[in-house]
Design a protein around this motif. Structure first.
Motif, mmCIF file in Angstrom:
data_model
loop_
_atom_site.group_PDB
_atom_site.id
_atom_site.type_symbol
_atom_site.label_atom_id
_atom_site.label_comp_id
_atom_site.label_asym_id
_atom_site.label_seq_id
_atom_site.Cartn_x
_atom_site.Cartn_y
_atom_site.Cartn_z
ATOM 1 N N GLU A 275 0.906 -1.037 0.122
ATOM 2 C CA GLU A 275 0.075 0.148 -0.232
ATOM 3 C C GLU A 275 1.115 1.095 -0.134
ATOM 4 N N GLY A 276 2.023 1.223 -0.589
ATOM 5 C CA GLY A 276 2.817 2.582 -0.814
ATOM 6 C C GLY A 276 3.567 2.803 0.132
ATOM 7 N N VAL A 277 3.515 1.913 0.980
ATOM 8 C CA VAL A 277 5.427 1.954 1.932
ATOM 9 C C VAL A 277 5.670 0.752 1.692
ATOM 10 N N GLU A 278 7.400 1.384 1.790
ATOM 11 C CA GLU A 278 8.169 0.914 1.939
ATOM 12 C C GLU A 278 8.896 0.186 3.309
ATOM 13 N N VAL A 279 9.061 -1.173 2.972
ATOM 14 C CA VAL A 279 9.760 -2.213 4.093
ATOM 15 C C VAL A 279 11.073 -2.198 3.872
#
Ligand SMILES: Nc1ncnc2c1ncn2[C@@H]1O[C@H](COP(=O)(O)OP(=O)(O)OP(=O)(O)O)[C@@H](O)[C@H]1O
Length: 309
Positions: free
Chosen positions: A33-37
């Motif tokens: 959802e658009g968040v990078e880990v």
């Protein structure tokens, strides 16, 4: 147990043969959802053929991500990962199937994930042999299965279904199944995670035994300090990178008594980065910036503080 800290170039002196596991600058980025880990942030790891290495680290440090990549179930975003000469970044789907069948064996934490519930111990161990079509003939296969169950100390569960075995027995049968095809590398993700202390010790001893007897290169991810203390090499992962390593060797004192000596090393990567152990950072309250000094045979690190301030 004495502990001293030294800095070692990752991998140390050139090994006599190519290591079975070579990870260089390994990166795995997950986007949800658009968040990078960034689960792995340039991880370096070499494991020599036949070695038994424990990988430890806090929850979320990237241990399972590393193991999932090494088992061929996930692809890294960047860097390189080569296991027994197989390049995990470029392998095709057909090569992946062959890799998982012939090159690596795995044991997962959940006992239920390792064995098929409707097959007996012997049938579970025979399954990889049938799939690989390597051990031909029913009799040869049965002999191999019996030999493996014997090696793992669970000959008595030969005809039992997983639900008729204890957790420790199930894991030992799982190890037998994982090494049935004589893989070069055995990967184990928290194999003792669901077991009590005594059973864990027995399962870990089985892993050590198989490593010694079969010579399979073994990488084991664990939270269990008791496990980590019984291997020659423990690699610590912090924030998606290998940060420190503990190497253990036994020495004999002047009275002939054997002692286990543990030395902690910081891992230095190709561009000269290293992570200082937490204990050192806290002891000297190191923050933001440190002063470095190059001495004849070592490097000094001081806190960036004026005397008497
Ligand atoms: N499929 C995924 N999608 C998004 N983020 C993920 C995924 N898998 C892992 N991560 C994230 O990557 C990081 C590393 O996770 P990983 O499971 O490798 O850690 P771990 O050291 O094995 O932790 P634990 O000891 O709790 O199992 C974590 O921040 C995790 O939330």
């Amino acid at each position: 147990m004495s502990a001293e800290v030294d800095v070692a170039t990752a991998g140390g002196a050139a090994p006599p043969e190519r290591p079975d596991i070579v990870c260089e600058d390994l990166v795995r980025v997950f986007s949800t959802e658009g968040v990078e880990v960034q689960a792995l942030q340039g991880l370096n790891l070499h494991v020599a053929a036949g070695d038994l290495v424990a990988v430890v680290g806090a929850s979320g440090s990237g241990k399972s991500t590393l193991l999932t990549i090494l088992s061929g179930l996930d692809r890294p975003t960047a860097g390189s990962a080569v296991v027994a000469g197989v390049d995990l970044l470029t392998m095709t789907n057909a090569q992946r199937t062959a890799y998982q069948r012939d090159v690596v064996g795995f044991v997962w934490q959940q006992t239920g994930r390792n064995l098929l519930p409707y097959l007996t111990a012997a049938e579970n161990v025979a399954l990889p042999l049938v799939v690989a079509r390597r051990t031909r003939g029913t009799r040869a296969r049965a002999a191999r299965v019996a030999e493996l169950l014997e090696l793992m100390g669970v000959a008595e569960v030969h005809d039992r279904l997983p639900r008729e075995m204890s957790g420790g027995q199930q894991q030992r049968v799982a190890i037998a199944a994982a090494v049935a095809n004589s893989p070069r590398v055995l990967l184990a993700d928290e194999p003792t995670g669901e077991l009590d202390e005594e059973t864990s010790a027995a399962v870990f001893e089985a892993i050590r035994h198989v490593n010694r007897e079969v010579g399979v290169t073994t990488l084991i991810v664990t939270h269990d300090p008791a496990v980590a203390e019984h291997v020659r090499r423990t690699v610590q992962i912090r924030d998606g990178r290998t940060s420190t390593e503990v190497l253990r060797r036994s020495t004999v004192d002047e009275h002939g008594r054997e002692h286990l000596v543990a030395e902690e090393f910081a891992v230095l990567d190709k561009v000269g980065r290293l992570q200082l152990p937490h204990g050192f950072v806290e002891a000297l309250d190191l923050r933001d910036r440190v002063r470095l000094g190059l001495e004849e045979d070592h490097v000094s690190v001081w806190p960036d503080r004026e005397e008497g301030r």
